[in-house]
Design an enzyme around this catalytic site. Structure first.
Site, PDB file in Angstrom:
ATOM      1  N   LYS A 113       0.829  -1.201   0.000  1.00  0.00           N
ATOM      2  CA  LYS A 113       0.000   0.000   0.000  1.00  0.00           C
ATOM      3  C   LYS A 113       0.875   1.268   0.000  1.00  0.00           C
ATOM      4  CE  LYS A 113      -4.087  -2.256   0.822  1.00  0.00           C
ATOM      5  NZ  LYS A 113      -3.550  -3.626   0.645  1.00  0.00           N
TER       6      LYS A 113
HETATM    7  C1  PLP Z   1      -3.996  -4.813   0.056  1.00  0.00           C
HETATM    8  C2  PLP Z   1      -3.149  -6.013  -0.044  1.00  0.00           C
HETATM    9  C3  PLP Z   1      -3.357  -7.002  -1.029  1.00  0.00           C
HETATM   10  C4  PLP Z   1      -4.512  -6.938  -2.009  1.00  0.00           C
HETATM   11  O1  PLP Z   1      -4.341  -5.926  -2.971  1.00  0.00           O
HETATM   12  P1  PLP Z   1      -5.608  -5.420  -3.790  1.00  0.00           P
HETATM   13  O2  PLP Z   1      -5.115  -4.261  -4.577  1.00  0.00           O
HETATM   14  O3  PLP Z   1      -6.624  -5.011  -2.751  1.00  0.00           O
HETATM   15  O4  PLP Z   1      -6.083  -6.542  -4.625  1.00  0.00           O
HETATM   16  C5  PLP Z   1      -2.484  -8.073  -1.092  1.00  0.00           C
HETATM   17  N1  PLP Z   1      -1.472  -8.209  -0.206  1.00  0.00           N
HETATM   18  C6  PLP Z   1      -1.255  -7.295   0.759  1.00  0.00           C
HETATM   19  C7  PLP Z   1      -0.140  -7.510   1.712  1.00  0.00           C
HETATM   20  C8  PLP Z   1      -2.066  -6.155   0.873  1.00  0.00           C
HETATM   21  O5  PLP Z   1      -1.836  -5.261   1.848  1.00  0.00           O
END
Ligand code: PLP
Length: 498
Positions: A113
């Site tokens: 993120k």
């Molecule tokens: C948010 C997240 C995901 C999923 O990503 P999306 O864009 O919501 O599909 C996968 N792995 C981790 C560690 C995340 O924080």
């Protein structure tokens, strides 16, 4: 240069500029903003191969954010992808056991993120200036753990913004809570609520639509905005690392100029893999988009049957950031395979809201040929971590392991072992230490969280990330706890409005 405007996936008449789309986040009708066209990459692969992460970011973002000046974009990029990341490469590729792990966890909160949330605040402030917004922007977020910290870290000390995060007290992991309550920055505010995540989320939504509060805020010189994952200002920066990874593979002679690669993505809200899809639409040579789910396999079923059905048991897994039954960003793909028909998409989304499911037409399904859906169960996820570690010494987190497991079944299922494949590695193993260590050896379960962290560092021969080092000794700076009904009061108190 082609001017890109943004329209709502539910209403063709709502048209805004890129900066307005970033400011608004969500369209008035509840739809998501989509670009009028996916612009092509304006540079060739040979050039890409020589570019830094920041240069690649500019090449991608200038195509989408056409009402930003070169100077504005470059400033945002420089402020985002700097020493906050623990490697100059920003998103390094690691070659292990026949796949290329694209490590998206070198930012301040050691998860992917950060890739988007480190630039969104700068895009937002720039967008506010461009649109003559006088108010200070107040970011309001409810979090079940990860997003809250990433947003706090992204917005901390960004002038012209304040950030307020609500989390369920007792409903996040001890490390996640520590990460939030030790957050520095005069413009950061954190409160635990006596309630669960859904109540926190509902409380935040109610404040967003509270007209009286909005007016009081306006008088005090504030306005709310959201750092939600559906903001186009988060999606576009995620395209960058796929483009950059392709350039690195060419530069390292792993692939020839123009050779197609596969991309495997551990998926929850469908943002990360949608960014890979956009990269392909821009002209990046991608063969298959491999969508990996954990035991909450709504997306796997959707790709197999054309039916999206969230009416099922919600499973808590060791990859919690993918424990999602409504993948909000999928709407942008649905809109696209519906031929950009907002009415058709809106009808499907109404069905989803009313009955929790919808079915796409065969014609739409045919356009999903580039996607391959797979899922990995809990036991296999652990086995993937253990086997990769035993074979190569490389340690991946649980989310990444779900993707690696699906890539294994993809190879078996299709016989395609030759296409070079990038696996999006979305979290550092230090973020989910207990699950990772338990997968390697059940005996580790006896240790405390911080003992496990040290042991992981030792057996994996990886330095402790700054993010972990920091929370170990950092003082608690936020100790507010409130009831669900007191959330608006808490916001006013934080903003000095009482
Ligand atoms: C948010 C997240 C995901 C999923 O990503 P999306 O864009 O919501 O599909 C996968 N792995 C981790 C560690 C995340 O924080």
């Amino acid at each position: 240069m082609m001017e890109i405007v943004y329209t709502s996936t539910r209403n063709a008449a709502e048209k805004v500029s890129a900066s307005q789309a970033i400011l608004k986040g969500l369209a008035d009708d509840g739809g998501l903003f989509v670009p009028s066209a996916i612009p092509p990459l304006a540079v060739g692969v040979a050039e890409l191969a020589g570019m830094t992460y920041q240069e690649t970011a500019y090449e991608v973002m200038k195509q989408f954010f056409t009402d930003f000046t070169e100077e504005e974009l470059k400033k945002c990029i420089a402020a985002a992808y700097d020493g906050k990341f623990d490697t100059e490469e920003i998103a390094p590729l690691v070659d292990a056991d026949g796949a290329y792990y694209l490590e998206l966890f070198h930012g301040p909160t050691i998860a992917f993120k950060d890739m988007a949330l480190s630039i969104l605040p700068h895009l937002l402030v720039t967008a506010a200036k461009k649109n003559h917004v006088q108010n200070e922007i107040v970011i309001l977020t409810a979090t079940s753990g990860d997003t809250g910290k990433a947003a706090l870290a992204g917005f901390a000390d960004v002038p012209g913004t304040k950030i307020i995060v609500f989390y369920p007290k007792g409903g996040v992991s001890p490390i996640q809570e520590l990460q939030m309550v030790t957050q520095k920055g005069d413009n950061t505010f954190v409160a635990g609520i006596n309630g669960n995540f859904d109540q926190a989320q509902t409380g935040v939504k109610e404040m967003f639509s509270d007209a009286v509060l909005k007016e009081q805020m306006q008088k005090a010189g504030y306005q709310f905005s959201s750092a939600n994952s559906i903001n186009i200002g988060r999606l576009v920066p995620q395209i960058v690392y796929y483009v950059h990874a392709y350039g690195r593979l060419v530069a390292n002679d792993v692939i020839a100029d123009g050779e197609k690669i596969n991309v495997t993505v551990p998926t929850g809200n469908f943002g990360n893999i949608l960014a890979a899809f956009y990269a392909k639409q821009m002209g990046l040579p991608i063969a298959k988009l491999i969508c990996a789910s954990n035991e909450n396999k709504v997306l796997y079923d959707f790709f197999a049957t054309g039916v999206y059905d969230k009416n099922r048991e919600f499973v808590l897994t060791s990859s919690p950031s993918m424990d999602i039954l409504i993948s909000s960003n999928l709407e942008r793909l649905i809109y696209r395979i519906a031929g950009g028909d907002a009415e058709k998409n809106a009808a499907l989304m109404r069905e989803l809201a009313e009955s929790g499911k919808y079915e796409i037409t065969e014609e739409m399904q045919e356009q999903l040929a580039d996607f391959y859906g797979g899922c990995t169960g809990e036991e296999e996820t652990a086995a993937v971590i253990r086997e990769l570690y035993e074979k190569t010494g490389y340690i991946i987190d649980t989310h990444t392991a779900v993707a690696a497991g699906v890539y294994r079944s993809y190879k078996k299922d299709t016989g395609d072992a030759a296409t070079k494949t990038v696996i999006a590695s979305t979290a550092s193993p230090f973020k989910f230490t207990r699950s990772v260590m338990r997968a390697i050896d059940g005996g580790y379960d006896k240790m405390t969280d911080f003992e496990l962290v040290d042991e992981l560092s030792r057996i994996g021969n990886i330095a402790l990330p700054k993010a972990i080092e920091e929370i170990r000794n950092a003082p608690v700076l936020h100790d507010t706890v409130c009831g669900v009904a007191e959330m608006p009061q808490t916001v006013k108190r934080f903003l000095g409005m009482l």
